[in-house]
Design an enzyme around this catalytic site. Structure first.
Site, PDB file in Angstrom:
ATOM      1  CG  HIS A  35      32.435  60.104  60.209  1.00  0.00           C
ATOM      2  ND1 HIS A  35      32.595  59.892  58.875  1.00  0.00           N
ATOM      3  CD2 HIS A  35      31.497  61.089  60.293  1.00  0.00           C
ATOM      4  CE1 HIS A  35      31.820  60.705  58.174  1.00  0.00           C
ATOM      5  NE2 HIS A  35      31.150  61.442  59.025  1.00  0.00           N
ATOM      6  CG  HIS A  65      25.924  64.478  64.530  1.00  0.00           C
ATOM      7  ND1 HIS A  65      26.860  63.566  64.957  1.00  0.00           N
ATOM      8  CD2 HIS A  65      26.558  65.286  63.654  1.00  0.00           C
ATOM      9  CE1 HIS A  65      28.015  63.820  64.351  1.00  0.00           C
ATOM     10  NE2 HIS A  65      27.860  64.852  63.558  1.00  0.00           N
TER      11      HIS A  65
END
Length: 730
Positions: free
Chosen positions: A90, A44
């Site tokens: 998300h 990420h």
């Protein structure tokens, strides 16, 4: 204490990666240092599997002020104005805790934009859910939509559009991608690069809690049957504090006292401090005893890895501390000097008068692993489909089934929960090809569209990558704007699997080709890997957010037909491509074969020709032809205006359905006045652009000779029924 194999693996690191860590440190790491490396080296934050391929994308042209590498991308829209925008995922947090996952996704993307000095002016989203029959889908949908609306509405930023799609591939891994768009002055853009030695490092915003610890690491791992246990890694948002933080930061930015500023997003205090120091080639020293905490006895590990929301890190001019503190005191927010910049090129952390971490900045940032992973070239299935072999279906029945399907049905149940007009600058909200937002107090506006291409990408990632760039380009042109630049959110499965990595690589190649040809640069974005549960991957799902500009507010158009007697032409040829179409999927449950081809020359030529007609005030309404084909697009135009259409039968197709539901690319439907047809024909011929007349606007009947005749009101009811039934049943 020696770090164990189990500790290394639980932090999402490989054993060979830990060996590199020991080499950088010249010793064993302690647990805090292991956590910091885990945060900075995960997928990420480091983009370790994707960076080598992302570099292929075009990121510059004459309007790009800042491309990828900062909190958000920045483009020049003239008159000293800039638009700052980005889209991010998300996904994992929203599946585990849909309300807070979606809400904090909105909060995080807003901070990315106002960190750079922009006042946010609009939000968009792309949300993908599993099959409507899946027992989790409705709760996830309700939670995500409530979270997006609850945060955006409360902070006072309009959510002006987006997309919602359903497919069983997302049953155990939904996608929640949020986009924010802001406006700033070109000479007041702020960056995250640290400068100067012994400059104060200031913590501002909310206090630090234990929520969100390991959030970034969790987002870089697959799910399994125990995913519910990961709820503590989901952040908790407070939109009212975000509003205070937004106003305080923008007020401070007027004072010329900020050297650099960074949102505490994924990996919190760890990533924000390291990114600032790394970009400035400096060191940073923090006193963790000074970090404002909302919970007792928090450890350095918890402070550094917490992803508590509504926090910023600022490097400040040391002569402006008192002035800056007064601003944050006024807005009732924490303002604490927690450290300083140094010339050591190290991250040094102190706690209880002891040095608890000492790590070279380059080891955390520049030397983070980068992998050129093995990838498998995708084999596209041949098109052996023959429509003649299928059982015949009447055109009206096919149209009704597509219009009432989950993906094509009216989404007002969702968008009605979003405040679309707060700030009073929304000109065109959701429901059209693109949203339109005025630049405050200016005679200019921007267009915004978010689009995805999973169905095409899973059949041919390269073509799917090209298609979604072109689809986004068409949507911006369809409202009369000139497309400027895009942001992307690339949602894929496990990159350690060659077939998944192959999908990613070829999708990037397709996007690159289209962006270069259309001069449509990628200025920001996000990669979300490991979107799979129990080794079952989602479809490859690139999401594109595009921004365009209007040179004249009087040339903004929509898809609503305007007047009876006008005619509708289609720009772009129809060849009858039906594989991967909504027609086959919804009517025959067939979702096989290759997607429609992308001819970039035609795509660009057709789009610029349409834009030229709009600039010459010759187009009254416009709608691009995409999923569902010409007949679905015509029906959407009728539903939008509640006027009818008399549709022309195609001459070259023996099977009308092959013409009406084909998903050939690069096509637009334009409403024009009859007396302008000859002039338009000359202009299109000059541009070597194909067109044909497809319909005439009439009162309230939607008809094709004796093939179909229905009141527009019935189309409206059909298009609006699915969500009502879905919510009633569930």
């Amino acid at each position: 204490m020696k770090i164990t194999k189990e500790q290394i693996q639980s932090h999402g690191l490989k054993l060979d990666e830990y060996k590199k860590i020991k080499n950088f440190l010249g010793r064993e790491a302690n647990l805090l240092e292991l956590g910091i490396f885990s945060a900075m080296w995960n997928e990420h934050c480091s983009y370790k599997s994707s960076k080598i391929h992302l570099k292929k994308l075009p990121t510059k042209n004459k309007i790009v002020i800042q491309g990828p590498g900062e909190n958000a991308g920045v483009i020049d829209i003239g008159d000293d104005d800039a638009i700052i925008f980005k889209i991010e995922s998300h996904n994992h947090p929203s599946f585990i805790e849909p309300y807070q996952g979606a809400a904090t996704g909105v909060g995080g993307i807003l901070r990315d934009v106002f960190t750079m000095g922009a006042r946010p002016i609009a939000l968009m989203n792309s949300i993908h859910f599993g099959s409507p029959d899946n027992k989790k889908t409705q709760n996830l949908l309700n939670g995500v939509v409530s979270g997006i609306g609850g945060y955006g509405n409360s902070v006072g930023i309009p959510t002006v559009g987006g997309e919602t799609k359903f497919n069983s591939t997302y049953n155990e891994n939904i996608l929640v991608n949020a986009m924010a768009i802001g406006h700033a002055k070109k000479n007041k853009i702020f960056y995250s690069k640290a400068k100067g030695i012994n400059k104060p490092v200031v913590y501002v915003g909310s206090k630090t809690g234990r929520d969100g610890i390991h959030g970034a690491t969790m987002a870089s791992a697959e799910f399994d049957e125990n995913s519910e246990e990961k709820k503590p890694t989901v952040q908790v948002g407070d939109p009212f504090t975000e509003k205070l933080l937004l106003e305080a930061c923008l007020e401070l930015m007027k004072k010329n006292s900020i050297i650099s500023i960074q949102d505490m997003g994924a990996a919190g205090l760890t990533s924000s401090s390291i990114e600032m120091a790394s970009k400035g080639k400096l060191g940073i020293e923090l006193d963790l005893d000074k970090v404002p905490c909302r919970e007792k006895n928090m450890t350095p590990y918890e402070m550094m890895l917490s992803e508590s929301q509504e926090r910023m890190l600022i490097i400040l001019d040391d002569k402006k501390e008192n002035e800056a503190k007064k601003i944050f005191d006024k807005w009732d927010l924490d303002f604490v000097v927690i450290g300083k910049t140094t010339d050591t090129n190290k991250l040094v952390l102190n706690f209880n008068n002891k040095k608890v971490a000492d790590i070279p900045i380059t080891a955390l940032a520049d030397e983070a692993p980068q992998y050129d992973r093995k990838w498998k070239k995708f084999k596209v299935k041949k098109n052996d489909f023959k429509i003649k072999e299928l059982k015949k279906i009447k055109t009206d029945k096919a149209l009704f089934k597509i219009l009432s399907s989950p993906d094509h049905s009216n989404k007002s149940w969702i968008t009605d929960q979003f405040d679309q007009v707060v700030m009073c600058d929304t000109i065109q909200k959701s429901g059209g090809d693109a949203a339109v937002v005025r630049v405050h107090k200016k005679e200019k506006a921007i267009s915004i569209s978010v689009d995805s291409s999973a169905n095409y990408c899973v059949a041919d990632p390269r073509t799917g990558g090209k298609q979604i760039i072109c689809e986004n380009w068409r949507n911006l042109i369809s409202v009369g704007s000139k497309p400027l630049a895009v942001t992307n959110c690339l949602n894929f499965g496990n990159p350690e699997k060659p077939e998944v990595m192959g999908e990613f690589v070829e999708c990037i190649e397709g996007m690159k080709e289209a962006c270069e040809f259309l001069d449509y640069p990628v200025v920001s974005g996000n990669v979300s890997f490991y979107n799979e549960t129990n080794s079952k991957s989602i479809f490859p799902t690139p999401v594109i957010g595009g921004v365009g500009i209007f040179d004249n507010l009087n040339r903004i158009i929509d898809m609503k037909t305007k007047k009876t007697g006008n005619i509708i032409i289609v720009v772009g040829k129809t060849f009858g491509h039906l594989t991967r179409s909504s027609f086959l999927k919804e009517i025959y449950s067939i979702n096989d074969g290759p997607p429609p081809e992308i001819n970039l020359t035609n795509e660009k030529n057709n789009g610029l020709s349409v834009l030229n007609l709009i600039k010459n005030n010759l187009v009254l309404s416009c709608h691009d032809v995409s999923s569902g084909g010409i007949l679905v697009a015509l029906a959407e135009m009728s539903i939008a205006s509640m006027l009818g259409l008399k549709i022309t039968k195609p001459k070259k197709f023996s099977d009308f359905n092959e013409y009406f539901f084909a998903e050939d690319q690069g096509r637009y439907l334009l409403e024009i006045e009859k007396n302008n047809l000859e002039k338009i024909e000359k202009m299109l011929k000059k541009d070597n652009t194909f067109y044909e007349v497809v319909a005439e606007v009439q009162n309230d009947i939607f008809e094709i000779d004796k093939t179909l005749s229905i009141k527009t009101e019935e189309l409206y009811k059909c298009n609006n029924q699915w969500f009502n039934k879905f919510n009633a049943v569930n």
